[in-house]
Design an enzyme around this catalytic site. Structure first.
Site, PDB file in Angstrom:
ATOM      1  N   HIS A   8       0.699  -1.208   0.110  1.00  0.00           N
ATOM      2  CA  HIS A   8      -0.009  -0.130  -0.062  1.00  0.00           C
ATOM      3  C   HIS A   8       0.913   1.416  -0.047  1.00  0.00           C
ATOM      4  O   HIS A   8       2.193   1.256   0.557  1.00  0.00           O
ATOM      5  CB  HIS A   8      -0.999   0.027   1.084  1.00  0.00           C
ATOM      6  CG  HIS A   8      -0.040   0.171   2.581  1.00  0.00           C
ATOM      7  ND1 HIS A   8       0.325   1.096   3.066  1.00  0.00           N
ATOM      8  CD2 HIS A   8       0.113  -1.018   3.465  1.00  0.00           C
ATOM      9  CE1 HIS A   8       0.737   0.672   4.129  1.00  0.00           C
ATOM     10  NE2 HIS A   8       0.874  -0.422   4.418  1.00  0.00           N
ATOM     11  N   GLU A  81      -1.738  -6.988   7.955  1.00  0.00           N
ATOM     12  CA  GLU A  81      -0.322  -7.061   8.264  1.00  0.00           C
ATOM     13  C   GLU A  81      -0.226  -8.161   9.343  1.00  0.00           C
ATOM     14  O   GLU A  81      -0.941  -8.273  10.164  1.00  0.00           O
ATOM     15  CB  GLU A  81      -0.086  -5.531   8.497  1.00  0.00           C
ATOM     16  CG  GLU A  81       1.619  -5.285   8.943  1.00  0.00           C
ATOM     17  CD  GLU A  81       2.509  -5.823   7.843  1.00  0.00           C
ATOM     18  OE1 GLU A  81       2.540  -7.036   7.512  1.00  0.00           O
ATOM     19  OE2 GLU A  81       3.160  -4.862   7.342  1.00  0.00           O
TER      20      GLU A  81
END
Length: 204
Positions: A8, A81
């Site tokens: 990202h 994550e």
């Protein structure tokens, strides 16, 4: 098949060097520009499958890339994550000061050394690889083997996944440089040959 693992764009916490983990932090202005640049860079690539972490920083980056392609973006929690446990929201300076030994061990980027009270990279990388394998298998049963898949997620779990896919040892993750915001790891391989993928491009 080809696998594009895209990190990202930047967030305020990236800029402040804070551990984000599962905390849902949006892209900042730089991050939105990085997402737009990733979309331009990947414009010439065809994707048969696209998946993303549901966290907004990854989802917004993925949406920039798949916009206008007529491609469904699948969100899976498995692409989140590496969980940061006690460290989520703390700056790297705070972590290094309070837990110097744990910090040093974590920064070695070993598959089995995770943040205090959180996940190890092996755990997060394994769930990423498992989700990819499942999605490819589901696609094969209806459409045939996909040629290219895009996964938009997070730096630590994607490096761990690349380590596992290529069959490196647990210390091999430390030999892969940190993935930049908005950059990708491109791998070539077969879902039927886990551990035998090769890296075609890195931080691309």
């Amino acid at each position: 098949m080809r696998l594009v693992l895209l990190r990202h764009g930047r967030t305020a916490w990236n800029a402040e060097e804070r551990y984000q983990g599962h905390t849902d932090i949006p892209l900042d202005d730089v991050g939105r520009s990085q997402a737009a640049e990733a979309a331009r860079r990947l414009a010439g690539h065809h994707f048969d499958l696209a998946a993303s972490s549901p966290l907004v920083r990854a989802r917004a980056t993925a949406e920039s890339v798949v916009d206008g392609r007529g491609l469904d973006l699948v969100l899976h929690e498995e692409f989140m994550e590496t969980g940061g446990g006690t460290w989520e929201g703390l700056s790297f300076t705070e972590i290094r000061t309070q837990w110097p030994d744990d910090w040093t061990t974590w920064r070695s980027s070993h598959l089995d050394h995770g943040p205090l009270g959180g996940e190890t990279p092996r755990q997060s990388g394994t769930r990423v690889v498992t989700a990819i394998t499942r999605m490819v298998g589901e696609a094969e049963s209806t459409l045939g083997t996909p040629e290219t898949m895009l996964v938009t997620a997070h730096g630590n779990c994607l490096r761990a996944a690349a380590t596992l896919l290529t069959g490196m040892d647990a210390a091999g993750m430390g030999r892969l440089e940190r993935l930049r915001n908005g950059a990708a790891i491109v791998l070539e391989g077969s879902p039927q040959r886990p551990g035998r993928w090769r890296i075609e491009a890195y931080n691309a």
